[in-house]
Design a protein around this motif. Sequence first.
Motif, mmCIF file in Angstrom:
data_model
loop_
_atom_site.group_PDB
_atom_site.id
_atom_site.type_symbol
_atom_site.label_atom_id
_atom_site.label_comp_id
_atom_site.label_asym_id
_atom_site.label_seq_id
_atom_site.Cartn_x
_atom_site.Cartn_y
_atom_site.Cartn_z
ATOM 1 N N LEU A 445 19.961 45.997 -9.812
ATOM 2 C CA LEU A 445 19.425 44.369 -10.428
ATOM 3 C C LEU A 445 19.717 43.453 -11.212
ATOM 4 N N VAL A 446 19.578 42.137 -10.433
ATOM 5 C CA VAL A 446 19.999 40.879 -11.011
ATOM 6 C C VAL A 446 18.562 40.358 -10.670
ATOM 7 N N THR A 447 17.725 40.212 -12.198
ATOM 8 C CA THR A 447 16.128 39.643 -12.462
ATOM 9 C C THR A 447 16.481 38.286 -12.535
ATOM 10 N N SER A 448 17.309 37.698 -12.570
ATOM 11 C CA SER A 448 17.325 35.955 -13.587
ATOM 12 C C SER A 448 16.652 34.985 -13.012
ATOM 13 N N LEU A 449 15.977 34.593 -14.166
ATOM 14 C CA LEU A 449 15.183 33.367 -13.634
ATOM 15 C C LEU A 449 15.251 32.534 -13.441
ATOM 16 N N PHE A 476 17.365 32.872 -7.883
ATOM 17 C CA PHE A 476 17.568 31.800 -9.130
ATOM 18 C C PHE A 476 18.484 31.793 -8.928
ATOM 19 N N ALA A 477 20.064 32.420 -9.050
ATOM 20 C CA ALA A 477 21.357 33.149 -10.107
ATOM 21 C C ALA A 477 21.875 32.627 -9.021
ATOM 22 N N GLY A 478 22.729 31.807 -9.068
ATOM 23 C CA GLY A 478 24.090 30.540 -8.803
ATOM 24 C C GLY A 478 24.637 32.041 -7.497
ATOM 25 N N ALA A 479 24.918 33.188 -8.149
ATOM 26 C CA ALA A 479 25.567 33.886 -7.081
ATOM 27 C C ALA A 479 24.732 34.647 -6.142
ATOM 28 N N ALA A 480 23.687 34.041 -6.339
ATOM 29 C CA ALA A 480 22.989 33.642 -4.409
ATOM 30 C C ALA A 480 23.180 33.363 -3.512
ATOM 31 N N GLN A 481 24.556 32.298 -3.877
ATOM 32 C CA GLN A 481 24.531 31.058 -2.235
ATOM 33 C C GLN A 481 25.663 31.500 -2.508
ATOM 34 N N SER A 482 26.484 32.524 -2.671
ATOM 35 C CA SER A 482 27.452 32.862 -2.379
ATOM 36 C C SER A 482 27.713 34.673 -1.718
ATOM 37 N N LEU A 483 26.454 35.593 -2.887
ATOM 38 C CA LEU A 483 26.625 36.790 -2.114
ATOM 39 C C LEU A 483 25.425 37.354 -1.487
ATOM 40 N N GLY A 484 24.331 36.275 -1.059
ATOM 41 C CA GLY A 484 23.356 36.420 -0.142
ATOM 42 C C GLY A 484 23.304 36.929 0.340
ATOM 43 N N ALA A 485 24.435 36.646 1.358
ATOM 44 C CA ALA A 485 24.396 37.899 2.740
ATOM 45 C C ALA A 485 24.637 38.991 3.039
ATOM 46 N N GLY A 486 25.423 39.607 1.930
ATOM 47 C CA GLY A 486 24.524 41.033 1.412
ATOM 48 C C GLY A 486 24.018 41.926 0.347
ATOM 49 N N SER A 487 22.990 40.501 0.203
ATOM 50 C CA SER A 487 22.034 41.206 -1.304
ATOM 51 C C SER A 487 21.074 41.362 -0.590
ATOM 52 N N ILE A 488 19.937 41.731 -1.585
ATOM 53 C CA ILE A 488 18.268 41.512 -1.124
ATOM 54 C C ILE A 488 18.056 40.748 -2.234
#
Length: 929
Positions: A445-449, A476-488
């Motif tokens: 769980l990564v819930t960074s604001l 809102f985490a920068g990693a969402a642009q990189s790992l967004g395809a395999g994440s919820i």
Amino acid sequence: MPTPYSNTNSSSAPLVPLNLNLPPSLASSRVERLVRERQLRRNDDQPESVQESHEQVQDHTQEQPDSPLTPDRQQRLLVVANRLPVSATRKGDDQWSLEVSAGGLVSALLGVKQFQVVWIGRPGVYVQDELGKQSLAKALEEKGFVGVLLDEETVDQYYNGYCNNVLWPLFHYIGLRQEDRLAATRSLQSQFGAYKRANRLFADAVIKHYQEGDFVWTHDYHLMVLPSYLKEHDPRMKVGWFLHTPFPSSEIYRTLPLRSELLQGVLGADLVGFHTYDYARHFVSACTRILGLEGTPEGVEDQGKITRVAAFPVGIDSERCIQAVETDAVKKHIEELSARFAGRKVMLGVDRLDPIKGIPQKLLAFEKFLEENPHWRDKVILVQIAVPTRQDVLEYQKLASQVHEIVGRINGRYGSLTTVPIHHLDRSMKFPELCALYTITDVLLVTSLRDGMNLVSYEFVACQNEKKGALVLSEFAGAAQSLGAGSILVNPWNIIETANAIGEALNMPEEEREERHRLNFMHVTPHSAQVWAETFTSELNDSILEAELRTLHIPPQLPSDKVVTKFAESKNRLMILGFNSALTAPVEAPRGRAPDQIREMKIRLHPNLEEVFNVLCSDPRTTIVILSGSERAVLDEAFGEFDMWLAAENGMFLRHTQGEWMTTMPEHLNMDWVESVQLVFDYFCERTPRSFVEARGTSLVWNYKYADVEFGRVQARDMLQHLWTGPISNAAVDVVQGGRSVEVRPVGVSKGSAIDRILGEIVHSKHMVTPIDFVMCIGHFLSKDEDIYTFFEPELPFLESGNSSAKVLDKRLGSKGSGKLGGSRLKSYPPMSPDRVVRKIDDERLIEDAGRWEGSSVLDLKGENYFSCAVGTMKRSLARYCLNSSDEVLTFLSSLAAASESFPQKRSDSFKRNGGWHSPTPRVVAVDN
């Protein structure tokens, strides 16, 4: 070229066949070079190279080598950060113990093979005595580090004050405290002063150890004004800057009271890097809205200097995690944890105890999930690692208390005598323990604001190659642009959405989990920290090379003394002058920033030019032509009292100030498109506040220079699309895009195409007998109109002999294409009508002389007597030389007036002694000519 502000590592660009036998330096484009390097890396023996890299990291972090420098490398990289990757402990008066940190930046820069790395930063200790300072500097130097020693008060105001209490909260969208919102507060001013002093000390340290050719890589918001300090010392210094946090939107950033100086400091760098495209876009937007600069596809342009802005997502040393899972120590921890949590799904959170990490939101979402899913209460456990930070700050103390309260409530409500739903730890964990915890986790769980990148998610993916757990990631985490395809992806502020995402992750089918993990793993492993560092340094080198190429095309400063000498020696002079931004009066911006539309739209001749023009126009050997895109009435008002020629609306209308306007337009000029284009322009004026339309005799101009920059560009794109598919789809027109304008004009209407007709009319009207042997062309022209500079060019030194454009130009000029130095350009015009000569000339001798020159050359111009000059440009231009402002044009024209023989000798001497007329240099309004 890559996408604006894009990650140059992106594999989305189409791959083209590459000749891998060519050296990278011969690559035709940046993308081609990067694709080549990527293919070469894939061809390497990956396991062997990874093992070697891992051994280097282990050696560096555990055995503490004598120096990170490699002596056989000549190219150096100076890495400048707020803190060195070592912690210094004093063992005696002159003895120090240095413990090397195993940070991501350390691992990243170990992979940069083409540089030897020198670190510059604070060692994290305060040293008062001189002996301690000397011994510490020596100990650091032996390890390859350079220490920047700051006193305790400066660190308190610079680091704890301005960096942590002002910039860090603002960059993470927390906002400023009420007392810091006031620009005049003493504390904020004092902190900013300490911030600049600290940056100056960092600059002094860099300059002291800098060697010509070194690359300087500065890091993070602690050193935002450092690049400009370094460029002040040496403009040729190669400087890059990278931000490891988010950069806020311009609307948030502009609330910072002292905002402009930070942006200007960063723009001193040659390359500015961010983790994501969003951050890069926000930075460019802040520069355009606050500083009034021009955003380009490459970055930000300021007076011709382009600071390249791009996204470089940082990675991790994924092989270190992968190999750590296979070690005995980690396997032992895995067995213990598996036994401890047997029969339960494990959810994990690893965060610093920080307001931006969203720990309370995570706990509340978990509580909501347990409330709505009673059957999961004994089957799932949340392990939350909260690493304490800044425990002396009241806000962080309140956050810790809030987290403990929520954890206690949830455990008390849903726990039992043997189990509790949340295991909360207020401490950090060693790397082997953390890898074991990642391995046995089912859901992270990564819930960074708000988070710059969040590499915890990367480490989790690297350790999950067997279990293939699910990742719930904040958008809102920068990693969402990189790992967004395999994440919820979730919005952590929406507790219900996050709770539903927890349920989705726990109930996810095995096939979907494996596919999602595969996508994430495919991104994490190739995009390592080493690749990130190599890409940035390579891009920095490319940016500098491209800047050097641009500089080669930037015209040098006009050699005024040489021009004055040639002017005085000539017998028949022709001066072609632009109007807007070349001869206009500068307008000082109110409040030092925003343009004043009312003042700037009233274009007026520079008041100090009146006497200069009176002198130059009274010389019979000098012919002056004002060539402008402005309307006839504007030129009449500005120049009507002088003895000169006026060419309005890009030369389509011409008159001598003592005569009437005549047209020089080509025959059968089709203007049927005007009405439909006018309707489109009027429509977009209504949609774009502060834009306006200029209706000229042969063109229409939609100008949005006073409108919101980004909105104006969006509207301009819409307008162009509408024009090309509608009103002008079949019309013979040119669309000329200026800096902030769109002009529609008939094909063939330009200053360059009109000058031939203008010159012919002038020659016949003045009955020139002496050939023109001196030509001066000065103006601030659009690129479409810069062909006027080449019309008189006798040598074309900037064009290669084999260049197709050179051949076209030679054909247009009617020359032989010799381009030899010292050659002369001869131009002939059709003979004048005899009746016209008789009507205008009564003197028999003049008639005879005029007849002698009819049909023969009236332009005998050598290269040394032709001077073309662009005004207010620091970009590529076809002109030979440049002047920076209308004030410099005034000074130059004053020197020509002083050299004129018709100028009274007494006043001429005074004129020369005073260096011509001068005036202050406020900001010049850039008006497209």
